[in-house]
Write an enzyme that holds these catalytic residues in place. Sequence first.
Site, PDB file in Angstrom:
ATOM      1  N   ASN A   8       0.867  -1.172   0.000  1.00 42.18           N
ATOM      2  CA  ASN A   8       0.000   0.000   0.000  1.00 42.18           C
ATOM      3  C   ASN A   8       0.908   1.227   0.000  1.00 42.18           C
ATOM      4  OD1 ASN A   8      -1.824   2.062   0.461  1.00 42.18           O
ATOM      5  ND2 ASN A   8      -2.889   1.040   2.123  1.00 42.18           N
ATOM      6  N   ARG A  90      -2.166  -2.056  -3.797  1.00 32.40           N
ATOM      7  CA  ARG A  90      -3.433  -1.361  -3.616  1.00 32.40           C
ATOM      8  C   ARG A  90      -3.397  -0.068  -4.430  1.00 32.40           C
ATOM      9  NH1 ARG A  90      -4.690   3.463   0.213  1.00 32.40           N
ATOM     10  NH2 ARG A  90      -6.949   3.555   0.095  1.00 32.40           N
ATOM     11  N   HIS A 179     -12.696   2.593  -0.689  1.00 29.47           N
ATOM     12  CA  HIS A 179     -12.685   1.526   0.328  1.00 29.47           C
ATOM     13  C   HIS A 179     -13.262   0.219  -0.200  1.00 29.47           C
ATOM     14  CE1 HIS A 179     -12.980   4.975   3.506  1.00 29.47           C
ATOM     15  NE2 HIS A 179     -11.718   4.681   3.270  1.00 29.47           N
ATOM     16  N   ARG A 240     -12.791  15.420   6.791  1.00 31.48           N
ATOM     17  CA  ARG A 240     -13.571  15.698   5.584  1.00 31.48           C
ATOM     18  C   ARG A 240     -15.008  16.043   5.944  1.00 31.48           C
ATOM     19  NH1 ARG A 240     -11.491  10.207   3.235  1.00 31.48           N
ATOM     20  NH2 ARG A 240      -9.374  10.742   2.589  1.00 31.48           N
ATOM     21  N   GLU A 382      -7.787  -5.711   4.347  1.00 34.48           N
ATOM     22  CA  GLU A 382      -7.580  -5.422   2.932  1.00 34.48           C
ATOM     23  C   GLU A 382      -6.356  -6.153   2.389  1.00 34.48           C
ATOM     24  OE1 GLU A 382      -8.909  -0.878   2.404  1.00 34.48           O
ATOM     25  OE2 GLU A 382      -7.883  -1.294   4.289  1.00 34.48           O
TER      26      GLU A 382
END
Length: 396
Positions: A8, A90, A179, A240, A382
């Site tokens: 990642n 990823r 995601h 956010r 993940e």
Amino acid sequence: MSKSIAINAGSSSLKFQLFNMPQEEVVAKGLVERIGLENSIFSISYGDDQKYEVVEDIPNHEVAVEKLLEQLVALNIIASFDEITGVGHRVVAGGEIFKDSALVDDTVIQQVEDLAEFAPLHNKAEAIGMRAFKHILPDITSVAVFDTSFHTTMPKKAYLYSVPLEYYKQFKARKYGAHGTSHRYVSHRAAELLGKPIKELKIITCHLGNGASITAVDGGKSVDTSMGFTPLAGVTMGTRSGDIDASLVGFLMNKLNITDINEMVDILNKKSGLLGLSGLSSDMRDIDNASATNEDAKVAMEIFVDRVQKYIGQYIAVMNGVDAIVFTAGIGENSIKIRDLIISGITWFGCDIDKERNNTRSEAIISSDNAKVTVLNIPTNEEVEIARDIERLRKS
């Protein structure tokens, strides 16, 4: 036995996990931070709570990959590079090009780079990471796993914005979500725990962390998700804003004398959400600790819960029902209080949480025996999903 490594790569970081496959056994994991800056930090955890850490300058991602692989040998985690048979990367943005994970070649790397306009901080770094591994280990199976690919099953009514259609046709302006690898993993794991084929289930997955997204999974396919063209949309997050009236952007720019739209977008991405509402922190743990005495923190938590509840309600309507609701990621997996608040406010739909079962941070069914909707807590993974895709595509 073969070993696969899940990568990642961020703009200045590189996280990894090394697996024995197909056993899915974690052999080692680590992180390279501050790539391209002074005093980069390189750490590896392995064996019986053993840890290696060094602080040194690591100028770029290729050097980071070189040092990572060399140290795996030096620490006797692997005997040689030959033990590694696959690497999975990823990738944040796959656009409409990648509807599934893909074997990496020069064309795929170029396409990932070209899609950087949808994720400029991520895709460029991920392309660099791919090139670095291809240079050092050119013969192993190399796979790109896209955050957006799980959401490419959304129908047009879910992914199109109500703006002139030509903007989609010309510029691919649409909802992409994010995601996806996490939502894919936890929805399939929920089906396993329920002992039912995923094709028979309607599941709402709540990936609640500093970044947060909710997804409606009908029959194993994403049919709607809360994040949009970028990860800025959807529920209130750590920094956010989530969904807002677009006219508010122009209004605030005028009031704040902001002339550069990028400055305003930066505020919405990095200075809003829980941080902006509370004036205290972007971390839900800090918000929770302060909420008893700090009104702004209390309201920030209430807004977070409210927005998640509203998306769950929307997606029950989208799928005309729900069999299971899944919590995952940092807040979802670990905040007993937030899970309780969310579910306690939507009992009309047949949701009911068992407070004793909910007192966990591990994988568990946390709803009561009387609940019509099963609620689960499932830590996301993940990396193992990436490793599985390496195996799948290596055999194809």
